[in-house]
Scaffold this motif. Sequence first.
Motif, PDB file in Angstrom:
ATOM      1  N   VAL A 184     -70.679 -19.332  48.249  1.00  0.00           N
ATOM      2  CA  VAL A 184     -71.511 -19.674  49.412  1.00  0.00           C
ATOM      3  C   VAL A 184     -70.706 -20.437  50.462  1.00  0.00           C
ATOM      4  CG1 VAL A 184     -73.479 -21.071  50.164  1.00  0.00           C
ATOM      5  CG2 VAL A 184     -73.638 -19.732  48.059  1.00  0.00           C
ATOM      6  N   TYR A 228     -81.415 -25.865  46.300  1.00  0.00           N
ATOM      7  CA  TYR A 228     -81.370 -26.422  44.947  1.00  0.00           C
ATOM      8  C   TYR A 228     -82.262 -27.675  44.844  1.00  0.00           C
ATOM      9  CZ  TYR A 228     -77.294 -23.472  43.749  1.00  0.00           C
ATOM     10  OH  TYR A 228     -76.450 -22.422  43.491  1.00  0.00           O
ATOM     11  N   ALA A 274     -72.910 -18.873  43.381  1.00  0.00           N
ATOM     12  CA  ALA A 274     -73.009 -20.192  44.030  1.00  0.00           C
ATOM     13  C   ALA A 274     -71.666 -20.633  44.596  1.00  0.00           C
ATOM     14  CB  ALA A 274     -73.523 -21.223  43.017  1.00  0.00           C
ATOM     15  N   LYS A 334     -77.215 -25.522  53.179  1.00  0.00           N
ATOM     16  CA  LYS A 334     -78.439 -24.765  52.917  1.00  0.00           C
ATOM     17  C   LYS A 334     -78.603 -24.524  51.419  1.00  0.00           C
ATOM     18  CE  LYS A 334     -80.757 -23.665  55.805  1.00  0.00           C
ATOM     19  NZ  LYS A 334     -81.946 -24.401  56.342  1.00  0.00           N
ATOM     20  N   ARG A 335     -77.513 -24.234  50.752  1.00  0.00           N
ATOM     21  CA  ARG A 335     -77.583 -24.033  49.299  1.00  0.00           C
ATOM     22  C   ARG A 335     -78.113 -25.294  48.614  1.00  0.00           C
ATOM     23  NH1 ARG A 335     -72.038 -23.885  46.107  1.00  0.00           N
ATOM     24  NH2 ARG A 335     -72.328 -26.117  46.426  1.00  0.00           N
ATOM     25  N   GLU A 336     -77.601 -26.437  49.022  1.00  0.00           N
ATOM     26  CA  GLU A 336     -78.025 -27.687  48.387  1.00  0.00           C
ATOM     27  C   GLU A 336     -79.490 -27.999  48.700  1.00  0.00           C
ATOM     28  OE1 GLU A 336     -76.152 -29.283  46.056  1.00  0.00           O
ATOM     29  OE2 GLU A 336     -75.047 -27.417  46.374  1.00  0.00           O
ATOM     30  N   CYS A 358     -84.541 -17.015  49.991  1.00  0.00           N
ATOM     31  CA  CYS A 358     -84.768 -17.968  48.890  1.00  0.00           C
ATOM     32  C   CYS A 358     -86.058 -18.750  49.136  1.00  0.00           C
ATOM     33  CB  CYS A 358     -83.575 -18.904  48.763  1.00  0.00           C
ATOM     34  SG  CYS A 358     -82.053 -18.024  48.374  1.00  0.00           S
ATOM     35  N   ILE A 402     -72.979 -24.384  52.559  1.00  0.00           N
ATOM     36  CA  ILE A 402     -73.187 -25.299  51.433  1.00  0.00           C
ATOM     37  C   ILE A 402     -74.442 -26.154  51.635  1.00  0.00           C
ATOM     38  CG2 ILE A 402     -72.172 -27.186  50.078  1.00  0.00           C
ATOM     39  CD1 ILE A 402     -70.577 -24.665  49.785  1.00  0.00           C
ATOM     40  N   PHE A 414     -76.964 -14.728  48.285  1.00  0.00           N
ATOM     41  CA  PHE A 414     -77.864 -14.727  47.127  1.00  0.00           C
ATOM     42  C   PHE A 414     -78.737 -13.470  47.104  1.00  0.00           C
ATOM     43  CE2 PHE A 414     -77.988 -19.671  46.682  1.00  0.00           C
ATOM     44  CZ  PHE A 414     -76.703 -19.636  46.181  1.00  0.00           C
ATOM     45  N   LEU A 425     -79.076 -17.586  53.305  1.00  0.00           N
ATOM     46  CA  LEU A 425     -78.180 -17.512  52.141  1.00  0.00           C
ATOM     47  C   LEU A 425     -78.135 -16.067  51.630  1.00  0.00           C
ATOM     48  CD1 LEU A 425     -79.374 -20.775  50.306  1.00  0.00           C
ATOM     49  CD2 LEU A 425     -77.101 -20.403  51.296  1.00  0.00           C
ATOM     50  N   ILE A 478     -78.010 -16.651  42.794  1.00  0.00           N
ATOM     51  CA  ILE A 478     -78.378 -18.060  42.986  1.00  0.00           C
ATOM     52  C   ILE A 478     -77.535 -18.960  42.083  1.00  0.00           C
ATOM     53  CG2 ILE A 478     -80.264 -19.721  42.677  1.00  0.00           C
ATOM     54  CD1 ILE A 478     -82.197 -17.421  43.514  1.00  0.00           C
TER      55      ILE A 478
END
Lengths: 111, 274
Positions: free
Chosen positions: B22, B32, B19, B27-29, B266, B25, B262, B259, B15
């Motif tokens: 990834v 977060y 980062a 989905k990651r944001e 998540c 992007i 990771f 993701l 995670i």
Amino acid sequence: MSLYHLQKFLFELNRGELAQEKYRDDLPGLLHEYDLTDEEQAALNAGDIGLLYVLGVNGQILMHYAAFLGIEWFDYLNMMREGIKKHGAVRDGVYAMTGGGSSFTDEEKNR
Amino acid sequence: MSLVYSGVLSHAPGITGRAHLVENIDKREEFYAALEQQRQDIAAAGTDALIVIAAEHFANFFMNNMPAFCIGIGDRYEGPIEDPEWLAIEKQSIPGAPDIGLRIAREVMQTVDTAYAQEWKFDHGISVPLHFLTPDYDLPIIPVNINCQGPPLSPLHRCWAFGEALRRACDSVPEKIALVGTGGISHWPATPDSGKINEPWDRDFLDRLMRNDKEALLAYTDEETYRNAGQGGFEIRTFIAAAAAAAGLGDLQFYTAELPIFAVGCTVARFDIV
């Protein structure tokens, strides 16, 4: 019980800066403090992630050791796959490979 | 005063550490942002100390003397033990809450035989949550551990009892205590299968968790969990303890299986405290 000692060596290395210094300065001397088989000693002397994985080292312990050795993530995954090809299935513990060696991320497939 | 917040979140090292790899992007944001919302919720509750129920990964405890449960009562803690570049988190000195921790441990011991520790090195299991939940490392932390790694593992019904004991203990102190359970649902971390996620299994578990359905949550056997959710699935213990502590319904604020870099589905959620 040798796997216990192998994992204990890595556990103490992973969490201890003094052990890490000794690893860098005198690895044979450090290994001598643990009750290890010849195969385990050879794997540690070579930093052989694949063999350590097959021997049954818990993945969390092995992952932290690989990070300590500075091994990049996808290389770490491949070292375990290569270990299986060379030495056969994981012999102990609960971190067996179940996916036939496949990759599960686009990031790795697209490399 | 009492338990003022109870929630759950993922803690996988990727995670933070992966980062930069990834591809998804957006989905990651989104993930977060959910973690940032959790930080704000904990702060808005006026939290004096944060309990992190972790599933530690051999940073402290080993098979020479493995506690089923442990509560940290140290002044300060170090972490992460991992290479800072690999985890993308610098080594920190993190404040503890020894006085509150001691009172909580004493109360928990009335019903659950917990170990305690004045020394504790954090691994990614605590360091990743703290990176998001207290990025300035100014919130006193009470680390708590459930053995999810070295079988024989803490039985699920004892994890529930431990969560209830933590609740009683939090309610017995005048300070405002927040609590998070941190772990994975289905995942096969630190193996070549890293990134494998059983999304239907995750969603079924999360449904049970959000309903806070004790019977359904305690119905899993370790054999089933290992088969369907991998060895990482054993970490459901921390989520179950957080649900037991809260006693109320859950609000699933974020979940994605998109993701896999990771290496976990998540998750961010909170419970009503009732």
